[in-house]
Design a protein around this motif. Structure first.
Motif, PDB file in Angstrom:
ATOM      1  N   GLU A 167       0.835  -1.196   0.000  1.00 25.99           N
ATOM      2  CA  GLU A 167       0.000   0.000   0.000  1.00 25.99           C
ATOM      3  C   GLU A 167       0.878   1.258   0.000  1.00 25.99           C
ATOM      4  O   GLU A 167       0.640   2.211  -0.753  1.00 25.99           O
ATOM      5  CB  GLU A 167      -0.920   0.000   1.216  1.00 25.99           C
ATOM      6  N   ALA A 168       1.930   1.260   0.820  1.00 27.19           N
ATOM      7  CA  ALA A 168       2.851   2.396   0.864  1.00 27.19           C
ATOM      8  C   ALA A 168       3.592   2.550  -0.463  1.00 27.19           C
ATOM      9  O   ALA A 168       3.790   3.672  -0.959  1.00 27.19           O
ATOM     10  CB  ALA A 168       3.850   2.220   2.011  1.00 27.19           C
ATOM     11  N   GLY A 169       4.003   1.430  -1.058  1.00 23.64           N
ATOM     12  CA  GLY A 169       4.696   1.484  -2.342  1.00 23.64           C
ATOM     13  C   GLY A 169       3.820   2.025  -3.449  1.00 23.64           C
ATOM     14  O   GLY A 169       4.259   2.800  -4.296  1.00 23.64           O
ATOM     15  N   ARG A 170       2.543   1.630  -3.434  1.00 23.16           N
ATOM     16  CA  ARG A 170       1.610   2.135  -4.438  1.00 23.16           C
ATOM     17  C   ARG A 170       1.339   3.623  -4.239  1.00 23.16           C
ATOM     18  O   ARG A 170       1.169   4.366  -5.206  1.00 23.16           O
ATOM     19  CB  ARG A 170       0.306   1.331  -4.373  1.00 23.16           C
ATOM     20  N   GLY A 171       1.349   4.052  -2.985  1.00 23.30           N
ATOM     21  CA  GLY A 171       1.166   5.479  -2.723  1.00 23.30           C
ATOM     22  C   GLY A 171       2.334   6.297  -3.234  1.00 23.30           C
ATOM     23  O   GLY A 171       2.151   7.357  -3.855  1.00 23.30           O
ATOM     24  N   LEU A 172       3.557   5.813  -2.982  1.00 23.09           N
ATOM     25  CA  LEU A 172       4.737   6.528  -3.454  1.00 23.09           C
ATOM     26  C   LEU A 172       4.794   6.541  -4.979  1.00 23.09           C
ATOM     27  O   LEU A 172       5.174   7.547  -5.594  1.00 23.09           O
ATOM     28  CB  LEU A 172       6.002   5.887  -2.874  1.00 23.09           C
ATOM     29  N   TYR A 173       4.401   5.434  -5.590  1.00 16.71           N
ATOM     30  CA  TYR A 173       4.362   5.380  -7.056  1.00 16.71           C
ATOM     31  C   TYR A 173       3.411   6.438  -7.609  1.00 16.71           C
ATOM     32  O   TYR A 173       3.698   7.078  -8.630  1.00 16.71           O
ATOM     33  CB  TYR A 173       3.932   3.990  -7.524  1.00 16.71           C
ATOM     34  N   ALA A 174       2.288   6.647  -6.937  1.00 15.08           N
ATOM     35  CA  ALA A 174       1.312   7.646  -7.397  1.00 15.08           C
ATOM     36  C   ALA A 174       1.927   9.035  -7.415  1.00 15.08           C
ATOM     37  O   ALA A 174       1.698   9.830  -8.340  1.00 15.08           O
ATOM     38  CB  ALA A 174       0.078   7.621  -6.497  1.00 15.08           C
ATOM     39  N   ILE A 175       2.741   9.343  -6.389  1.00 14.07           N
ATOM     40  CA  ILE A 175       3.404  10.652  -6.325  1.00 14.07           C
ATOM     41  C   ILE A 175       4.440  10.785  -7.434  1.00 14.07           C
ATOM     42  O   ILE A 175       4.503  11.800  -8.134  1.00 14.07           O
ATOM     43  CB  ILE A 175       4.069  10.849  -4.948  1.00 14.07           C
ATOM     44  N   ILE A 176       5.255   9.740  -7.610  1.00 15.40           N
ATOM     45  CA  ILE A 176       6.306   9.783  -8.628  1.00 15.40           C
ATOM     46  C   ILE A 176       5.709   9.868 -10.030  1.00 15.40           C
ATOM     47  O   ILE A 176       6.227  10.569 -10.903  1.00 15.40           O
ATOM     48  CB  ILE A 176       7.223   8.553  -8.496  1.00 15.40           C
TER      49      ILE A 176
END
Length: 261
Positions: free
Chosen positions: A85-94
Motif C-alpha cells: 500500500e505504501a509502495g503504491r502510494g509513493l508510485y502515485a506521487i512519482i
C-alpha cells in the motif's frame, strides 16, 4: 474549483485542494498498518487530477514522501499488504511529479541501502507488487548518490556484498514488463557510474548488456538493458566510457538489432 466561462468549462486548478487529505493518507500508509488498505487507491484518485498541473502538489510532496518512506526505512519488515500500500502510494506521487522532484525528499542514510536490498529480496522480480518494486528502485537511485565508498558497507548475504546484491536485483528488474524496468535502469546506472564502482563493476555489466542486447529474444529485457546503458553513458565519466563506445555501438547498430527494432 471549476469556473464556467462563455463558450466552455474551465477546469484549471489553482492550488492543491486536497492537500490535507493526501498528507493524512500518506501518514496512515507510512505507519504500515493493515487498516491502510485502499488508501493508495484514494491517493491515486486525488493525484490524477493534477497530472496536467503537477507543480500544484509541490507544497505537499515533502510531507507525503517523508511519511511514505517511513514504511521502507522504519517498517520494512511489516506485512506485505501494508508495504504494498505504501509502495503504491509513493508510485502515485512519482507518476505525477517524477523521480527527480520526489527524490529530493527521499531519506538517504547509508543504513538505508541494506533496507532497500532486503525489500528487493523480499519482493523479487515477477511478484504482483510491481509498484512497490518501482518505488524501492527509485529510492535506490537516490541512495546510490551517497558520497562515500560502498565497499565500506560489506554486509554479506549468501556470500554477496551489498553492492553486488543491489546490482543483481536491478539487472533482474530490467526484464520486467512494467514501469519497474525504467526505475531499475535508473538505479543501476547510478550504482555503476560511481567512482568506486565504474572501474570494477561497470565493465562487466557493459559486456553482459552487450551480449544480452545482441542475443536476447526478450524484448523487455532488451529495452531495459538499452535504457540502462543509455543512462550510464549520459551520467558516467565520458573519458572513462569513451573506450567502451565502439563495442556498444557495434551491437546496437548491427543488422540483427536493427531488424528487431
Amino acid at each position: 474549483m471549476e469556473d464556467y466561462e462563455e463558450g466552455g468549462l474551465a477546469c484549471e486548478r489553482t492550488f492543491f485542494h486536497e492537500k490535507d487529505e493526501a498528507v493524512q493518507l500518506c501518514e496512515e500508509m507510512g505507519m504500515c498498518k493493515d487498516e491502510s488498505k485502499g488508501k493508495a487507491a484514494r491517493l491515486h484518485e486525488i493525484l490524477n487530477w493534477y497530472q496536467e498541473q503537477p507543480q500544484l502538489i509541490d507544497c505537499a510532496v515533502p510531507d507525503m514522501v517523508a511519511a511514505l518512506l517511513k514504511a521502507f526505512s522504519d517498517n520494512y519488515e511489516s506485512s506485505t499488504t501494508a508495504l504494498d500500500e505504501a509502495g503504491r502510494g509513493l508510485y502515485a506521487i512519482i507518476k505525477v511529479r517524477s523521480v527527480k522532484i520526489a527524490g529530493r525528499f527521499f531519506p538517504h542514510e547509508a543504513m538505508d541501502l541494506e533496507k532497500a536490498a532486503c525489500l528487493l529480496k523480499r519482493f523479487p522480480a515477477g511478484c504482483p507488487q510491481w509498484q512497490l518494486r518501482f518505488s524501492v528502485f527509485a529510492w535506490v537511485s537516490v541512495l546510490a548518490m551517497i558520497p562515500f565508498p560502498l565497499e565500506t558497507m560489506d554486509d554479506r548475504v549468501d556470500g554477496l556484498p551489498l553492492v553486488n546484491r543491489l546490482v543483481t536485483a536491478c539487472v533482474e528488474g530490467l526484464s520486467e514488463s512494467t514501469r519497474t524496468r525504467e526505475a531499475a535502469a535508473l538505479a543501476v546506472s547510478r550504482l555503476l557510474t560511481r567512482k568506486d564502482t565504474e572501474g570494477t563493476q561497470l565493465p562487466a555489466f557493459l559486456r553482459a548488456a552487450n551480449d544480452s542486447i545482441h542475443n536476447s529474444t526478450d524484448g523487455f529485457k532488451t529495452q531495459g538493458m538499452l535504457a540502462a546503458v543509455a543512462a550510464m553513458f549520459k551520467r558516467g565519466d565520458r573519458c572513462k566510457l569513451l573506450q567502451r563506445v565502439p563495442m556498444v555501438l557495434a551491437r546496437v547498430t548491427d543488422g540483427k538489432m536493427m531488424s528487431n527494432a
